[in-house]
Design a protein around this motif. Sequence first.
Motif, PDB file in Angstrom:
ATOM      1  N   ILE A 166      74.295  45.083  29.612  1.00 60.20           N
ATOM      2  CA  ILE A 166      73.982  44.206  28.737  1.00 60.20           C
ATOM      3  C   ILE A 166      75.067  44.522  27.482  1.00 60.20           C
ATOM      4  CG2 ILE A 166      71.376  43.740  28.997  1.00 60.20           C
ATOM      5  CD1 ILE A 166      71.164  45.364  26.336  1.00 60.20           C
ATOM      6  N   ASP A 167      75.182  43.179  26.950  1.00 65.18           N
ATOM      7  CA  ASP A 167      76.063  43.105  25.690  1.00 65.18           C
ATOM      8  C   ASP A 167      75.199  42.055  24.679  1.00 65.18           C
ATOM      9  OD1 ASP A 167      77.740  42.868  23.649  1.00 65.18           O
ATOM     10  OD2 ASP A 167      79.539  42.760  24.807  1.00 65.18           O
ATOM     11  N   ALA A 168      74.466  42.467  23.923  1.00 69.32           N
ATOM     12  CA  ALA A 168      73.662  41.599  23.102  1.00 69.32           C
ATOM     13  C   ALA A 168      74.494  41.023  21.997  1.00 69.32           C
ATOM     14  CB  ALA A 168      72.471  42.345  22.580  1.00 69.32           C
ATOM     15  N   SER A 169      75.771  41.298  21.832  1.00 70.90           N
ATOM     16  CA  SER A 169      76.703  40.664  21.166  1.00 70.90           C
ATOM     17  C   SER A 169      77.370  39.392  21.524  1.00 70.90           C
ATOM     18  CB  SER A 169      77.474  41.508  20.253  1.00 70.90           C
ATOM     19  OG  SER A 169      78.575  41.826  21.504  1.00 70.90           O
ATOM     20  N   SER A 170      77.294  39.403  22.926  1.00 70.27           N
ATOM     21  CA  SER A 170      78.120  38.103  23.524  1.00 70.27           C
ATOM     22  C   SER A 170      77.455  37.497  24.794  1.00 70.27           C
ATOM     23  CB  SER A 170      79.187  38.895  24.265  1.00 70.27           C
ATOM     24  OG  SER A 170      79.277  39.756  25.067  1.00 70.27           O
ATOM     25  N   GLN A 171      76.128  38.141  25.285  1.00 67.53           N
ATOM     26  CA  GLN A 171      75.251  37.477  26.164  1.00 67.53           C
ATOM     27  C   GLN A 171      73.995  36.709  25.784  1.00 67.53           C
ATOM     28  OE1 GLN A 171      74.809  40.944  28.486  1.00 67.53           O
ATOM     29  NE2 GLN A 171      76.269  40.198  29.948  1.00 67.53           N
ATOM     30  N   ASP A 172      73.348  35.746  26.203  1.00 68.86           N
ATOM     31  CA  ASP A 172      72.113  35.290  25.981  1.00 68.86           C
ATOM     32  C   ASP A 172      71.159  36.019  26.534  1.00 68.86           C
ATOM     33  OD1 ASP A 172      73.180  33.288  23.980  1.00 68.86           O
ATOM     34  OD2 ASP A 172      72.863  31.498  25.511  1.00 68.86           O
ATOM     35  N   LEU A 173      70.245  36.908  25.778  1.00 74.62           N
ATOM     36  CA  LEU A 173      69.345  37.695  26.350  1.00 74.62           C
ATOM     37  C   LEU A 173      68.275  37.939  25.473  1.00 74.62           C
ATOM     38  CD1 LEU A 173      69.752  40.878  25.624  1.00 74.62           C
ATOM     39  CD2 LEU A 173      71.763  40.422  27.220  1.00 74.62           C
ATOM     40  N   VAL A 174      67.265  38.632  25.914  1.00 74.80           N
ATOM     41  CA  VAL A 174      66.063  38.816  24.911  1.00 74.80           C
ATOM     42  C   VAL A 174      65.358  40.125  25.273  1.00 74.80           C
ATOM     43  CG1 VAL A 174      64.257  37.372  26.267  1.00 74.80           C
ATOM     44  CG2 VAL A 174      63.928  37.952  23.750  1.00 74.80           C
ATOM     45  N   ALA A 175      64.789  40.836  24.345  1.00 70.06           N
ATOM     46  CA  ALA A 175      64.187  42.053  24.449  1.00 70.06           C
ATOM     47  C   ALA A 175      62.583  41.814  24.004  1.00 70.06           C
ATOM     48  CB  ALA A 175      64.794  43.322  23.386  1.00 70.06           C
ATOM     49  N   VAL A 176      61.919  42.090  24.547  1.00 68.43           N
ATOM     50  CA  VAL A 176      60.115  41.844  24.417  1.00 68.43           C
ATOM     51  C   VAL A 176      59.598  43.123  24.176  1.00 68.43           C
ATOM     52  CG1 VAL A 176      60.467  39.765  25.509  1.00 68.43           C
ATOM     53  CG2 VAL A 176      59.632  41.626  26.784  1.00 68.43           C
ATOM     54  N   SER A 177      58.394  43.079  23.594  1.00 70.18           N
ATOM     55  CA  SER A 177      57.516  44.012  23.036  1.00 70.18           C
ATOM     56  C   SER A 177      57.028  44.907  24.490  1.00 70.18           C
ATOM     57  CB  SER A 177      56.085  43.458  22.384  1.00 70.18           C
ATOM     58  OG  SER A 177      55.289  44.519  22.336  1.00 70.18           O
ATOM     59  N   PRO A 178      56.828  46.252  24.052  1.00 70.56           N
ATOM     60  CA  PRO A 178      56.409  47.268  25.287  1.00 70.56           C
ATOM     61  C   PRO A 178      54.891  46.534  25.687  1.00 70.56           C
ATOM     62  CG  PRO A 178      57.039  48.430  23.228  1.00 70.56           C
ATOM     63  CD  PRO A 178      57.088  46.977  22.956  1.00 70.56           C
ATOM     64  N   ALA A 179      54.412  45.728  24.678  1.00 73.12           N
ATOM     65  CA  ALA A 179      52.908  45.576  25.365  1.00 73.12           C
ATOM     66  C   ALA A 179      53.140  44.617  26.716  1.00 73.12           C
ATOM     67  CB  ALA A 179      52.323  44.698  24.327  1.00 73.12           C
ATOM     68  N   TRP A 180      54.299  44.076  26.844  1.00 74.26           N
ATOM     69  CA  TRP A 180      54.403  43.105  28.304  1.00 74.26           C
ATOM     70  C   TRP A 180      54.635  43.816  29.447  1.00 74.26           C
ATOM     71  CZ3 TRP A 180      51.122  39.583  27.120  1.00 74.26           C
ATOM     72  CH2 TRP A 180      51.298  38.897  25.996  1.00 74.26           C
ATOM     73  N   TRP A 181      55.383  45.148  29.220  1.00 74.24           N
ATOM     74  CA  TRP A 181      55.653  45.751  30.287  1.00 74.24           C
ATOM     75  C   TRP A 181      54.716  46.515  30.937  1.00 74.24           C
ATOM     76  CZ3 TRP A 181      61.202  45.629  31.345  1.00 74.24           C
ATOM     77  CH2 TRP A 181      61.761  44.902  30.474  1.00 74.24           C
ATOM     78  N   THR A 182      54.672  46.508  32.408  1.00 71.07           N
ATOM     79  CA  THR A 182      53.388  46.977  32.985  1.00 71.07           C
ATOM     80  C   THR A 182      54.010  48.132  33.910  1.00 71.07           C
ATOM     81  OG1 THR A 182      53.842  45.500  34.822  1.00 71.07           O
ATOM     82  CG2 THR A 182      52.167  44.604  33.016  1.00 71.07           C
ATOM     83  N   THR A 183      54.830  48.644  33.974  1.00 72.63           N
ATOM     84  CA  THR A 183      55.392  49.548  34.640  1.00 72.63           C
ATOM     85  C   THR A 183      56.099  50.877  33.875  1.00 72.63           C
ATOM     86  OG1 THR A 183      57.618  48.980  35.468  1.00 72.63           O
ATOM     87  CG2 THR A 183      55.598  48.290  36.804  1.00 72.63           C
ATOM     88  N   ALA A 184      55.757  51.946  34.457  1.00 71.27           N
ATOM     89  CA  ALA A 184      56.350  53.431  33.532  1.00 71.27           C
ATOM     90  C   ALA A 184      57.989  53.242  33.671  1.00 71.27           C
ATOM     91  CB  ALA A 184      55.874  54.682  34.032  1.00 71.27           C
ATOM     92  N   ASN A 185      58.462  52.641  34.783  1.00 73.49           N
ATOM     93  CA  ASN A 185      59.749  52.473  35.120  1.00 73.49           C
ATOM     94  C   ASN A 185      60.152  51.135  35.144  1.00 73.49           C
ATOM     95  OD1 ASN A 185      62.405  52.135  36.100  1.00 73.49           O
ATOM     96  ND2 ASN A 185      62.200  53.371  37.993  1.00 73.49           N
ATOM     97  N   PRO A 186      60.626  50.609  33.846  1.00 71.77           N
ATOM     98  CA  PRO A 186      60.964  49.303  33.613  1.00 71.77           C
ATOM     99  C   PRO A 186      61.738  48.595  34.509  1.00 71.77           C
ATOM    100  CG  PRO A 186      61.996  50.689  31.814  1.00 71.77           C
ATOM    101  CD  PRO A 186      61.269  51.518  32.843  1.00 71.77           C
ATOM    102  N   ASN A 187      62.620  49.409  35.240  1.00 79.77           N
ATOM    103  CA  ASN A 187      63.519  49.069  36.024  1.00 79.77           C
ATOM    104  C   ASN A 187      62.899  48.033  37.208  1.00 79.77           C
ATOM    105  OD1 ASN A 187      66.274  51.239  36.370  1.00 79.77           O
ATOM    106  ND2 ASN A 187      65.619  50.029  34.594  1.00 79.77           N
TER     107      ASN A 187
END
Length: 136
Positions: free
Chosen positions: A53-74
């Motif tokens: 990722i390059d958050a200075s030049s790409q459109d993307l979003v990071a969301v709260s850990p509350a929404w992640w459901t697996t220990a390995n986010p990949n």
Amino acid sequence: MRLARWSGVLTAAVVGLAFGSGTAHADIPIGQPMSGKATYYNDKGYGACGTLIDASSQDLVAVSPAWWTTANPNNDPLCKGISVQVTYQGKTIRIPVRDKCLSCDSTHIDLSQTAFRKFAPLDVGVINGITWKFVK
């Protein structure tokens, strides 16, 4: 704007294993409108989904850990084509989830700089009163 941010595959996996996933939601509430705030970040490298990722030049979003459901986010469902649709002052954009914002609560999202600029100048720092929802 966040001052301290942990990102990346290894850090996210270690945090997930160390603290468990007890705060994760069982399902991603696709289409459920939420109200909250948005900040921005400009990290470069590997995001929580395991992609560059390059958050200075790409459109993307990071969301709260509350929404992640697996220990390995990949392997998390959030990394499988889920986006966030954000609306503020009559403007709506759709951006892919690519990262985790460890300092965000469940209604706080962290936009890349380019996405944030579509709503306000960076010197604003925090946009309160956004509405957003997860979309496929």
